[in-house]
Each structure stands twice: as C-alpha cells, then as structure tokens.
Design a protein around this motif. Structure first.
Motif, PDB file in Angstrom:
ATOM      1  N   PHE A  56       0.827  -1.209   0.000  1.00 22.25           N
ATOM      2  CA  PHE A  56       0.000   0.000   0.000  1.00 22.25           C
ATOM      3  C   PHE A  56       0.867   1.267   0.000  1.00 22.25           C
ATOM      4  O   PHE A  56       0.561   2.229  -0.701  1.00 22.25           O
ATOM      5  CB  PHE A  56      -0.972  -0.018   1.192  1.00 22.25           C
ATOM      6  N   CYS A  60      -0.270   3.035  -3.275  1.00 22.95           N
ATOM      7  CA  CYS A  60      -1.580   3.624  -3.036  1.00 22.95           C
ATOM      8  C   CYS A  60      -1.544   4.919  -2.215  1.00 22.95           C
ATOM      9  O   CYS A  60      -2.364   5.811  -2.428  1.00 22.95           O
ATOM     10  CB  CYS A  60      -2.477   2.627  -2.291  1.00 22.95           C
ATOM     11  N   HIS A  64      -4.034   8.159  -1.610  1.00 27.13           N
ATOM     12  CA  HIS A  64      -5.014   7.814  -0.577  1.00 27.13           C
ATOM     13  C   HIS A  64      -4.503   8.127   0.827  1.00 27.13           C
ATOM     14  O   HIS A  64      -4.326   7.243   1.661  1.00 27.13           O
ATOM     15  CB  HIS A  64      -5.404   6.332  -0.695  1.00 27.13           C
ATOM     16  N   ILE A  73     -10.924   7.714   0.611  1.00 31.99           N
ATOM     17  CA  ILE A  73     -10.379   6.460   1.150  1.00 31.99           C
ATOM     18  C   ILE A  73      -8.917   6.667   1.534  1.00 31.99           C
ATOM     19  O   ILE A  73      -8.098   7.023   0.689  1.00 31.99           O
ATOM     20  CB  ILE A  73     -10.504   5.324   0.098  1.00 31.99           C
ATOM     21  N   LEU A  90     -12.337  -2.473  -2.151  1.00 30.01           N
ATOM     22  CA  LEU A  90     -10.890  -2.570  -2.365  1.00 30.01           C
ATOM     23  C   LEU A  90     -10.469  -3.781  -3.206  1.00 30.01           C
ATOM     24  O   LEU A  90      -9.729  -3.639  -4.183  1.00 30.01           O
ATOM     25  CB  LEU A  90     -10.164  -2.568  -1.019  1.00 30.01           C
ATOM     26  N   ILE A  94      -8.476  -3.601  -6.889  1.00 26.85           N
ATOM     27  CA  ILE A  94      -7.102  -4.045  -7.196  1.00 26.85           C
ATOM     28  C   ILE A  94      -7.090  -5.246  -8.130  1.00 26.85           C
ATOM     29  O   ILE A  94      -6.107  -5.478  -8.820  1.00 26.85           O
ATOM     30  CB  ILE A  94      -6.266  -4.372  -5.922  1.00 26.85           C
ATOM     31  N   MET A 103      -7.475  -0.010  -9.743  1.00 32.34           N
ATOM     32  CA  MET A 103      -6.418   0.600  -8.930  1.00 32.34           C
ATOM     33  C   MET A 103      -5.154  -0.235  -9.019  1.00 32.34           C
ATOM     34  O   MET A 103      -5.256  -1.454  -9.145  1.00 32.34           O
ATOM     35  CB  MET A 103      -6.882   0.701  -7.465  1.00 32.34           C
ATOM     36  N   PRO A 104      -3.967   0.337  -8.874  1.00 34.42           N
ATOM     37  CA  PRO A 104      -3.715   1.765  -8.697  1.00 34.42           C
ATOM     38  C   PRO A 104      -4.013   2.551  -9.975  1.00 34.42           C
ATOM     39  O   PRO A 104      -3.629   2.128 -11.063  1.00 34.42           O
ATOM     40  CB  PRO A 104      -2.224   1.826  -8.345  1.00 34.42           C
ATOM     41  N   LEU A 110      -1.276  -4.311  -9.816  1.00 38.45           N
ATOM     42  CA  LEU A 110      -0.364  -4.955  -8.863  1.00 38.45           C
ATOM     43  C   LEU A 110       0.003  -6.340  -9.393  1.00 38.45           C
ATOM     44  O   LEU A 110      -0.753  -6.938 -10.145  1.00 38.45           O
ATOM     45  CB  LEU A 110      -1.046  -5.108  -7.494  1.00 38.45           C
TER      46      LEU A 110
END
Ligand code: HEC
Length: 129
Positions: A56, A60, A64, A73, A90, A94, A103-104, A110
C-alpha cells in the motif's frame, strides 16, 4: 580408437544437456500450476507490517492519504486499510473487476503475487501482525 572415445564423450555430454534442459522446463510448468501467484510467492502466514503495508505504501498512499484522499479512502495504516476492505470496494478495485475503478489508478496492475498475498491476508483475518 582415441577419436571414437572423444565422439562418444561428446554425444554423452550433448545428451545429458538436452535431458537437463527438458527436466528444467518440466519443473517450471509444475511450479506455475502449484503456485498461481508465481515463483516464490509466499502466501502463508502473511505479515501485515512486512508484506501488506509496503504494498500500500508503494502503490496507493500517494493518492489515498490526508485530507484530500481520493474517494475519501485513506490507506496509510492497518485501521484505514481494514476499513477500506470492509467497505467492499478494495478487492474488486485491485483485481480490476468490472464495476470497480481499477487501482492503482494510472499505473500497472499490482503483481499477481501482491494480489494473492492481500487476499490471503484477508482470509487469515486481516491481522495487525
Ligand atoms: C494516482 C492516484 C491513485 C493511486 C496511486 C491509487 N488510487 Fe485509488 N483512487 C484514486 C481516485 C482518483 C479514486 C476515485 C475515482 C475513481 O473511483 O476512479 C480512487 C478510488 C479508489 C477506490 C474506490 C474504487 C471503487 O470502485 O469504488 C479504492 C478501493 C481505491 N481507490 C483503492 C486503491 C488502492 C488499493 C490503491 C493501490 C493499490 C490505489 N487506490 C491507488 C486515485 C488513486
């Protein structure tokens, strides 16, 4: 006589090389089937501080955190990350599921390993370990 021995040795060396190369590719195939997260992806006893928080922090927190956190968030510590997961948006984000914002944002997905580790950590109880 001497020449024939050398020839034989060469043939044996080539044969062993081919055998080793094919054995190695078999080994790789099996490993990918056994560990879907990829080579050396450890999803056992996943530690929050050692494994999850760095994912994270690196991917992120730039967007965030703080008062202007994207989508409201925040993802800067265990409490905030658990709250985001419990909010239900979440994991879909991802893993790029449809109906979620991927995300990201503006960056590559990821790694399969990181996603597997986050999912494993959730199943293990989202411990602050
Ligand atoms: C470059 C900035 C940026 C980065 C980096 C980023 N986000 Fe976001 N995130 C946003 C913005 C902007 C939104 C709100 C707009 C939207 O939903 O597209 C958002 C929305 C979200 C949402 C809500 C999604 C939904 O569909 O409801 C979640 C969950 C989320 N982010 C988690 C993460 C996680 C986890 C990471 C790291 C793996 C991350 N974000 C990285 C900018 C970012």
């Amino acid at each position: 006589m001497e020449r024939q021995t050398i020839k034989l040795k060469t043939i044996i060396v080539i044969f062993i090389s081919i055998a080793l190369i094919s054995l190695q590719s078999c080994y790789k195939d099996n490993e990918e089937e056994l560990y879907p997260g990829g080579d050396n992806c450890n999803t056992e006893n996943v530690s929050f501080s050692q494994t999850i928080m760095p994912i994270f922090t690196n991917n992120c927190v730039g967007c965030h955190s703080g008062a202007g956190a994207s989508a409201g968030i925040k993802l800067t510590n265990h409490t905030e990350i658990v709250a985001a997961i419990d909010g239900g948006r979440l994991v879909g984000a991802i893993s790029h599921q449809s109906g979620f914002s991927a995300m990201p944002q503006g960056a590559p997905k990821l790694s399969d390993c990181a996603i597997s580790q986050i999912e494993a950590w959730i199943v293990l109880g989202k411990n602050n370990n």
